[in-house]
Design a protein around this motif. Structure first.
Motif, short mmCIF file in Angstrom:
data_model
loop_
_atom_site.label_atom_id
_atom_site.label_comp_id
_atom_site.label_asym_id
_atom_site.label_seq_id
_atom_site.Cartn_x
_atom_site.Cartn_y
_atom_site.Cartn_z
N THR A 125 0.42 -1.51 -0.01
CA THR A 125 0.05 -0.29 0.19
C THR A 125 0.93 1.30 0.26
O THR A 125 0.95 2.12 -0.61
CB THR A 125 -0.79 0.28 1.48
N GLU A 128 2.10 1.77 -3.32
CA GLU A 128 1.25 2.99 -4.88
C GLU A 128 0.73 4.34 -3.99
O GLU A 128 0.55 5.40 -4.54
CB GLU A 128 0.45 1.59 -3.77
N HIS A 132 2.21 8.40 -6.35
CA HIS A 132 0.71 8.88 -6.67
C HIS A 132 0.86 10.69 -5.62
O HIS A 132 1.32 11.63 -5.49
CB HIS A 132 -0.39 9.12 -5.84
N THR A 507 -3.16 -2.34 -7.11
CA THR A 507 -3.45 -0.91 -7.15
C THR A 507 -4.45 0.14 -6.66
O THR A 507 -4.82 0.73 -6.54
CB THR A 507 -3.67 -0.31 -8.68
N ASP A 508 -5.59 -1.88 -6.18
CA ASP A 508 -7.03 -0.89 -5.27
C ASP A 508 -6.68 -0.81 -3.86
O ASP A 508 -7.71 -0.87 -3.14
CB ASP A 508 -8.02 -2.06 -5.95
N VAL A 510 -4.71 1.40 -2.23
CA VAL A 510 -4.91 2.79 -1.04
C VAL A 510 -6.38 3.23 -0.90
O VAL A 510 -6.67 3.97 -0.82
CB VAL A 510 -4.19 3.84 -2.90
N ASN A 511 -7.21 2.05 -2.17
CA ASN A 511 -8.77 2.22 -1.92
C ASN A 511 -9.55 1.84 -0.67
O ASN A 511 -10.09 2.49 -0.70
CB ASN A 511 -9.47 3.05 -3.08
N GLN A 512 -8.78 0.58 -0.59
CA GLN A 512 -9.46 -0.15 0.90
C GLN A 512 -9.26 0.19 2.23
O GLN A 512 -9.72 -0.05 3.24
CB GLN A 512 -8.56 -1.71 0.54
N ASP A 514 -8.68 2.54 5.71
CA ASP A 514 -9.27 3.82 6.53
C ASP A 514 -8.63 4.77 6.86
O ASP A 514 -7.32 4.94 6.01
CB ASP A 514 -10.09 3.57 7.48
N ARG A 518 -4.20 4.96 6.80
CA ARG A 518 -3.46 6.31 6.11
C ARG A 518 -2.75 7.29 6.84
O ARG A 518 -1.58 7.36 6.10
CB ARG A 518 -4.61 6.86 4.81
#
Length: 525
Positions: A125, A128, A132, A507-508, A510-512, A514, A518
């Motif tokens: 994570t 990724e 960004h 890649t997903d 980072v969307n999972q 909380d 983060r």
């Protein structure tokens, strides 16, 4: 003393609920969150900060991953009793603050918290998010192929360990694990006009390797290869296998001087401090804090001598899979390299991942490598010739090796088993293992001290002794192979759908996560 009479096994277990555990994970205090299921079960669905400590290897892996016996520990499973067994075993081993997550992974999900597939989640994570946050330049497989075909001034460096590089690599690539880049880059790419592309099998090490060079101030154009060897393969480009190109094992004094200057500047920018051996010894004497000491150099260097008690953790892998080396979240990390180049570069990443990390200032690396944690030996060992005689007598053979090794080849009639499952051992059974510690723990749980024997010989010696062998490609069945993670297996075996699925998963991530997860990362431009 039997389990029935041992207070560590008979006393009631402490339990905690999911909401309390979630708070503990973010309260700034040390905690070891241990998923005690086998690796395949863990990789299918687990908590974000969980460290996999399979029950089959519990006691000796706990000694490595969670060295301080007073550490706050939470263990969990999927509600099938393994967590209770593990908690009692940890208490018997001297761990004083062991708690079981009440309801296991199901209770965690019911409370509304996410479960994750895969492995090395905090590190992957982070990779990724780093891409960004730091805007790491990337090049596609197609663009790289075209530039190589044109013969441009370009070098491809593979940031994985040598064994992984040999399995498959970009044609023409040179193996230089990420932890070695800071020290070896001038040797590998002497011209600052040469374009550098860093790759791995997927994404994380490609990103971290490229950004390492950028952070060090290398003047060359630097790119990460988008999706690594998997991206290359998905374009139907040929991969090499068995290549031996790799970095050298020594750098010239001039190269070391330049590398140290860059690494020390990076350390200052990231607030990485150097400590003395006296400070380290004082920290290690603290009863309420965990201090890990990791030698981040190559395996060859570590084998020749290291700091007393230091564990080997090649720098690139320590970033890529921190949870495989440090089981206590919130602990202190001290890195050793002997030259002040690799350790600061690695430490700069670990600091951004949320760890307290320091570099040991020393060149006195002459102690023997630390021995692996052991388990008391109780089982008599036999050779293959003796095993052949016992097999002819009709003795039961129990194979405790990994399930995929059993499928590939095992002694005819041997039954595959794993700790926590299976029945009591028959009298005089022969345990087949490639790690004596695994067999000792299995025997302890399944009554094997009475007459059981241990065979540690490899299959080549079975064959030489005339033992009958067989392969069972579908046995144990997939659902029984709880030690093997099918989720990531086929992506390197010609299965494009598996490779695409894996990259989408990566890649997903980072969307999972909380907001509290983060917030544990902190990026320094």
């Amino acid at each position: 003393m039997s389990k029935d009479l041992n207070p560590a096994f008979s006393a009631p277990l402490a339990r905690t609920d999911a909401a309390t555990l979630k708070d503990w994970l973010h309260d700034g205090q040390e905690i070891a969150l241990l998923d005690v299921r086998e690796h395949g079960q863990y990789g299918e669905s687990h908590l974000f900060y969980a460290v996999n400590l399979p029950y089959s290897q519990l006691e000796f892996e706990a000694a490595r991953l969670v060295p301080r016996k007073s550490t706050r520990i939470v263990v969990y499973d999927e509600g099938k009793g393994v967590a209770d067994q593990a908690a009692r075993a940890l208490r018997a081993a001297g761990y004083g603050q062991v708690t079981v997550l009440d309801g296991g992974v199901q209770a965690w999900q019911t409370r509304g918290y996410a479960r994750f597939a895969g492995v090395n989640l905090p590190s992957k994570t982070f990779g990724e998010l780093a891409e960004h946050a730091l805007r790491t330049p990337a090049i596609s497989a197609k663009a790289l192929k075209q530039r190589l075909a044109r013969g441009e001034d370009l070098v491809v460096l593979d940031g994985r360990p040598y064994a992984e590089f040999q399995k498959m690599s970009i044609p023409g690539a040179i193996c230089c694990p990420n932890g070695e880049l800071a020290l070896r880059i001038d040797e590998l790419v002497p011209d600052e006009k040469t374009t550098i592309v860093i790759n791995c099998a997927g994404r994380t090490r490609s990103i971290i390797g490229a950004q390492t060079l950028i952070n060090l101030g290398i003047k060359n154009p630097v790119y990460t290869l988008e999706n690594g060897t998997q991206g290359w393969y998905l374009q139907d480009y040929r991969l090499d296998h068995g290549q031996t190109r790799r970095h050298g094992l020594s750098a010239s004094p001039e190269q070391r001087a330049r590398a140290r200057q860059r690494a020390q500047a990076l350390a200052r920018r990231h607030g990485i401090g150097a400590i003395t051996p006296e400070t380290l010894r004082r920290w290690q004497a603290e009863a309420g804090r965990t201090t890990y000491v990791f030698d981040v150099r190559t395996p060859e260097e570590y084998a020749q001598g290291t700091w007393p008690g230091a564990a080997h953790a090649p720098g690139g892998q320590l970033i890529q899979a921190t949870d495989q080396y440090a089981g206590t979240r919130g602990a202190r990390l001290v890195l050793v390299d002997g030259e002040g180049v690799r350790a600061p570069a690695v430490a700069s990443w670990l600091r951004q991942m949320g760890w307290e990390v320091h570099v040991l200032e020393t060149t006195a690396l002459d102690a023997p490598p630390a021995p692996a944690p052991g388990v008391p030996a109780t089982l008599p060992r036999i050779a293959s010739a003796q095993a052949a005689a016992l097999l002819a007598e009709g003795r039961s053979f129990i194979d405790l090796r990994p399930s995929m090794a059993y499928r590939k080849e095992h002694i005819a009639g041997a039954q595959w088993r794993i700790r926590g499952l299976g029945e009591a051992l028959p009298p005089g059974a022969v345990l087949v293992a490639d790690d004596a510690r695994v067999a000792e723990l299995y025997a302890r749980d399944h009554g094997g001290q009475a007459g059981a024997r241990l065979l540690l010989d490899p299959p080549s010696q079975w064959r030489a002794a005339g033992l009958p062998l067989q392969a069972t490609p579908t046995l144990p069945p997939d659902e029984a192979c709880i030690d093997f993670l099918f989720f990531v297996h086929d992506r390197h075996s010609g299965n494009k759908a598996a490779a695409i699925q894996y990259l989408a998963w990566e890649t997903d991530l980072v969307n999972q996560i909380d907001e509290r997860e983060r917030a544990s990362y902190r990026f320094i431009p």
